[in-house]
Design an enzyme around this catalytic site. Structure first.
Site, short mmCIF file in Angstrom:
data_model
loop_
_atom_site.label_atom_id
_atom_site.label_comp_id
_atom_site.label_asym_id
_atom_site.label_seq_id
_atom_site.Cartn_x
_atom_site.Cartn_y
_atom_site.Cartn_z
N LYS A 259 148.53 118.52 54.51
CA LYS A 259 149.17 118.90 53.65
C LYS A 259 150.72 118.58 53.60
CE LYS A 259 146.10 122.33 52.75
NZ LYS A 259 145.60 123.58 53.12
N ARG A 260 151.10 118.32 54.28
CA ARG A 260 152.87 117.50 54.62
C ARG A 260 153.33 117.00 53.80
NH1 ARG A 260 150.53 116.10 60.07
NH2 ARG A 260 151.22 114.17 60.26
#
Length: 491
Positions: A259-260
């Site tokens: 997700k980062r």
């Protein structure tokens, strides 16, 4: 593509959230391999962990697959000869096989308590030994079992991992060998009677006659366990499914995509306005290529050409800029009517047009999309680009408003209004001719200065679709009203 193949592949996600890029790349390769070989594509939901896999997530996974165009031959909403295709609906099947393994001696009850497991791990760490189950209950006598049960212990069921090695040929990685001593006896059924993935996945593969397991590299280490279950079920070695483990998808920092790294879920890409054609096209390139340096191709072309022996063994890198480039190219491929249809839901969701759109809005949209087609990277960008065409009063962006405060702006707007008021026709070519004569020739301004204030007053933005075509679309009355409003704001 060959026909009447006995190839059967499965995409079997555990949707504990929206499907992400890695999931869909796997589904895409499974689909393409089935279509290329004329085989069967099975879509199966692995939801034995119902604390994480919800009906909403399952529905979203089905919708994502349909949106991408990855149709399945057996599975949810389609059915098939091996239904049901959702593990939570197959629990009795897993219970029966767990009992068979107990009866045959391939599995046993394990009574190790959580406290004992914790103490074991502590001992193993202190001795610098590999962490794993040590066979605590492997060879219990009937009396020992009875004593544990008298204490009220609830056992798990473990598969008895055979001695020796497990060797298989991976279609991507070649021959792979695991020492079985490094694979401790593993849990098939929890103490509450619910099956684990290791039991359900293998049982389903056998009963659904899966011939090829194409999946991510992160599951490579689980393959010896899976093969052990196949063999415990009586599957001959020459009938065990063939494996193909796909390389990881990495972020630009060479770490596994997460997700980062930004939007990595298919639902988010869809909401942002990426086309399904572009998503499939780009994800296919993450570990495979069509050849001849071709980077744009359809699902049909992928199916025609896809083979597993051309999948790379090295990790693939997810490049958002490359995805943007491919998405923009696919947007440019659309005819204007189709582009208008695809843009409309984004405008409706933003409250720019009605849902459903009115005939007048659809007419305006059809006329406007050719002005932005070459500028769009995602469909979602159309909202800000076209908003000005569908509002009665334009809201000027603060940054754009600052650019109008120059001394020339008032003169530009006055001269522009005068030029347009006396114009006979109101076609883009007539508008451009009149404004160039008034502002560039008459006021001696450079085009950027001459037309900048007009653009901001008309659209509220410093960057917009072509100015003269926009004025034509808005019409004389709306155009003059906005220019006068802009002039009044300056005053």
């Amino acid at each position: 593509m060959s026909a009447n193949s006995n190839v059967r592949v499965r995409f079997a996600p555990s949707p504990s959230g929206d499907l992400h890029v890695g999931n869909i790349r796997t589904a895409l390769y499974d689909w393409a391999y089935a279509r290329h070989t004329g085989g069967t594509f099975v879509f199966r939901i692995e939801d034995t962990d119902q604390s994480r896999v919800t009906p909403e997530y399952i529905a979203a996974a089905v919708e994502s697959m349909r949106w991408l165009g990855l149709s399945w031959d057996e599975g949810p909403e389609v059915g098939g000869p091996h239904a049901p295709y959702q593990q939570s609906q197959r629990l009795e099947i897993y219970r029966e096989w767990a009992q068979r393994f107990l009866d045959s001696g391939h599995a046993y009850y394990c009574y190790e308590s959580p406290e004992e497991a914790e103490a074991r791990v502590a001992r193993q760490k202190a001795a610098n030994e590999p962490i794993g189950y040590d066979g605590h209950s492997r060879d219990l006598t009937p009396e020992q079992r009875a004593a544990y049960e008298a204490e009220g212990r609830k056992p798990v069921i473990r598969l008895r991992m055979p001695a020796g090695t497990t060797t298989f040929t991976d279609l991507i990685r070649g021959e792979v060998t695991f020492e079985n001593s490094t694979v401790p006896d593993f849990v098939l059924v929890r103490a509450d009677g619910s099956p684990l993935y290791t039991l359900a996945v293998a049982v389903d593969d056998v009963l659904m006659k899966i011939t090829h397991v194409v999946r991510g590299e992160d599951l490579l280490s689980s393959t010896p366990r899976q093969i052990a279950v196949y063999r415990a079920m009586g599957v001959a070695d020459d009938e065990i499914p063939t494996f193909a483990h796909l390389p990881f998808v990495m972020g630009n920092d060479n770490s596994k995509l997460s997700k980062r790294h930004g939007a990595v879920t298919i639902g988010q890409f869809r909401a942002d306005g990426y086309l399904p054609e572009a998503m499939c096209n780009y994800l296919a390139l993450l570990g495979w290529s069509l050849g001849d340096d071709r980077e744009e191709f359809s699902l049909e072309e992928l199916a025609q050409a896809f083979t597993l022996d051309r999948v790379n063994t090295s990790p693939a890198r997810f490049d958002p800029k490359k995805l943007d480039s491919i998405n923009a190219a696919w947007i440019r491929r659309l005819d204007t009517a189709e582009l208008a249809n695809r843009v409309a839901p984004f405008l409706a969701a933003a409250g720019v047009i009605a849902d459903p759109a009115t005939p007048a809005e659809l007419e305006m949209l059809a006329a406007a999309v050719p002005l932005i087609q070459e500028r769009l990277v995602t469909l979602g960008q159309a909202v800000d680009m076209l908003r000005y065409l569908f509002v009665s009063e334009v809201t000027i962006d603060p940054d754009a408003a600052a650019s109008m405060r120059g001394p020339e702006s008032e003169a530009v707007l006055k001269a522009g209004i005068d030029a347009l008021e006396g114009l006979g026709g109101f076609a883009a070519a007539d508008i451009e001719s009149a404004l160039r004569a008034a502002l560039i020739d008459g006021l001696g301004l450079k085009p950027k200065v001459a037309f900048g204030a007009l653009r901001v007053a008309l659209t509220g933005r410093k960057v917009s679709p072509p100015l003269f075509e926009s004025m034509e679309l808005l019409g004389r009355d709306a155009t003059l009203a906005r220019l006068r409003a802009g002039l009044a704001a300056l005053s």
